[in-house]
Design a protein around this motif. Sequence first.
Motif, PDB file in Angstrom:
ATOM      1  N   ILE A 221      42.301  41.270   4.699  1.00 34.47           N
ATOM      2  CA  ILE A 221      42.938  41.036   3.400  1.00 34.47           C
ATOM      3  C   ILE A 221      44.212  41.879   3.285  1.00 34.47           C
ATOM      4  O   ILE A 221      45.270  41.397   2.862  1.00 34.47           O
ATOM      5  N   THR A 240      36.163  43.843  -3.788  1.00 37.17           N
ATOM      6  CA  THR A 240      35.485  42.749  -3.090  1.00 37.17           C
ATOM      7  C   THR A 240      33.976  42.868  -3.285  1.00 37.17           C
ATOM      8  O   THR A 240      33.445  43.958  -3.494  1.00 37.17           O
ATOM      9  N   ILE A 249      36.892  38.121  -4.179  1.00 37.23           N
ATOM     10  CA  ILE A 249      37.987  39.059  -3.928  1.00 37.23           C
ATOM     11  C   ILE A 249      38.914  39.043  -5.132  1.00 37.23           C
ATOM     12  O   ILE A 249      39.319  37.965  -5.596  1.00 37.23           O
ATOM     13  N   ASP A 250      39.244  40.208  -5.664  1.00 36.88           N
ATOM     14  CA  ASP A 250      40.256  40.238  -6.729  1.00 36.88           C
ATOM     15  C   ASP A 250      41.144  41.466  -6.556  1.00 36.88           C
ATOM     16  O   ASP A 250      40.699  42.497  -6.053  1.00 36.88           O
ATOM     17  N   GLU A 272      46.223  33.072  -1.404  1.00 42.13           N
ATOM     18  CA  GLU A 272      44.850  32.567  -1.425  1.00 42.13           C
ATOM     19  C   GLU A 272      44.579  31.677  -0.216  1.00 42.13           C
ATOM     20  O   GLU A 272      43.500  31.750   0.389  1.00 42.13           O
ATOM     21  N   ILE A 275      44.153  33.885   2.903  1.00 38.23           N
ATOM     22  CA  ILE A 275      42.858  34.581   2.896  1.00 38.23           C
ATOM     23  C   ILE A 275      41.733  33.612   3.235  1.00 38.23           C
ATOM     24  O   ILE A 275      40.825  33.926   4.020  1.00 38.23           O
ATOM     25  N   ASP A 276      41.793  32.411   2.658  1.00 38.99           N
ATOM     26  CA  ASP A 276      40.760  31.413   2.895  1.00 38.99           C
ATOM     27  C   ASP A 276      40.708  30.987   4.360  1.00 38.99           C
ATOM     28  O   ASP A 276      39.645  30.659   4.895  1.00 38.99           O
ATOM     29  N   THR A 282      35.631  32.044   0.408  1.00 39.18           N
ATOM     30  CA  THR A 282      36.183  33.058  -0.494  1.00 39.18           C
ATOM     31  C   THR A 282      36.473  32.480  -1.876  1.00 39.18           C
ATOM     32  O   THR A 282      36.747  31.293  -2.034  1.00 39.18           O
ATOM     33  N   VAL A 284      39.058  33.857  -4.698  1.00 35.93           N
ATOM     34  CA  VAL A 284      40.082  34.885  -4.899  1.00 35.93           C
ATOM     35  C   VAL A 284      40.636  34.821  -6.322  1.00 35.93           C
ATOM     36  O   VAL A 284      41.001  33.746  -6.806  1.00 35.93           O
ATOM     37  N   THR A 285      40.709  35.980  -6.973  1.00 37.34           N
ATOM     38  CA  THR A 285      41.323  36.098  -8.293  1.00 37.34           C
ATOM     39  C   THR A 285      42.470  37.102  -8.197  1.00 37.34           C
ATOM     40  O   THR A 285      42.257  38.241  -7.768  1.00 37.34           O
ATOM     41  N   ILE A 286      43.683  36.674  -8.583  1.00 34.77           N
ATOM     42  CA  ILE A 286      44.855  37.536  -8.483  1.00 34.77           C
ATOM     43  C   ILE A 286      45.447  37.751  -9.875  1.00 34.77           C
ATOM     44  O   ILE A 286      45.719  36.791 -10.606  1.00 34.77           O
TER      45      ILE A 286
END
Length: 298
Positions: A221, A240, A249-250, A272, A275-276, A282, A284-286
């Motif tokens: 990451i 995570t 994951i954020d 995202e 990462i995926d 996953t 993912v929150t950003i």
Amino acid sequence: MSMAMSDSKKKTKVAALSIFSNAALIILKIIAGVLSGSVSILSEAIHSSMDLVASLIAFFSVKYSSKPADKDHPYGHGKIENISGVIEGLLIFVAAILIIIEAAKKILYPSEIKQTTVAISVMVIAAVANFFVSRMIYRVAKEEDSIALEADALHLKTDIYTSLGVGVGILLIQLTGVKLLDPIVAILVACLIIKEAWELVSTAFKPLLDGKLSDEEEEKILQILNKYGGQIIDFHDLRTRRAGNAKFIDFHITVNKRLTVEESHHICDLIEKDIDEQIVNTNVTIHIEPDDFKITGQ
């Protein structure tokens, strides 16, 4: 949706294979144990019985964990696999205790080992069968990142070593005439099982406490985020956790305040996607912050 259904079917098929394999081996081991009078073979039958229960738990857990998120479970049902893994590990502990009790009785009251050829043959058959079944289950477990299937494969992998150990023990008894080798081998089998159970429970229990992803996954990451040094000013507050095979994951990123919402959102989409591609399953929150962002007092 069709891909998810396909993955679910693949997991349940190999879990069902484990049930069938364990049931067949239990019957063989009980027959061989009764014919030979070997406590180490009967201890293996007890181990396989626990494995059968574990396989049933794994079968139902992979089916349930594949259900999509709903109103009551907005993060999905993935943690059922971790619960399954913990239960399987505890069952292995019980199997080890039962084996040690039976072995202790045989040390106090040793008995003759009969039908050694049959006994050794059954142990070899069990080892070979578990070798192929465990490899198949482990492959699917890694493809689908399933802790329940990985636990099931670990059970069968241990059975390979214990079955071979019991077979060698009976062969040594035949060659040396030392009857105590049978319960001693059974106790060694139990020690291997206890070690397996501890590793399994530790691995399965950690996500129930929202433990972080592995160091290797978090390093991936960080490497991905560092690639975007030209588009984001910095990143921070990385968190995570995992639930079954789902990984959450954020983190926060700081961007130039002159970027539009659409441009900032596009950067998040790219991160995202990367990462995926590197880490499966996953979510993912950003959180986006402008470069002069400050929280004002209330």
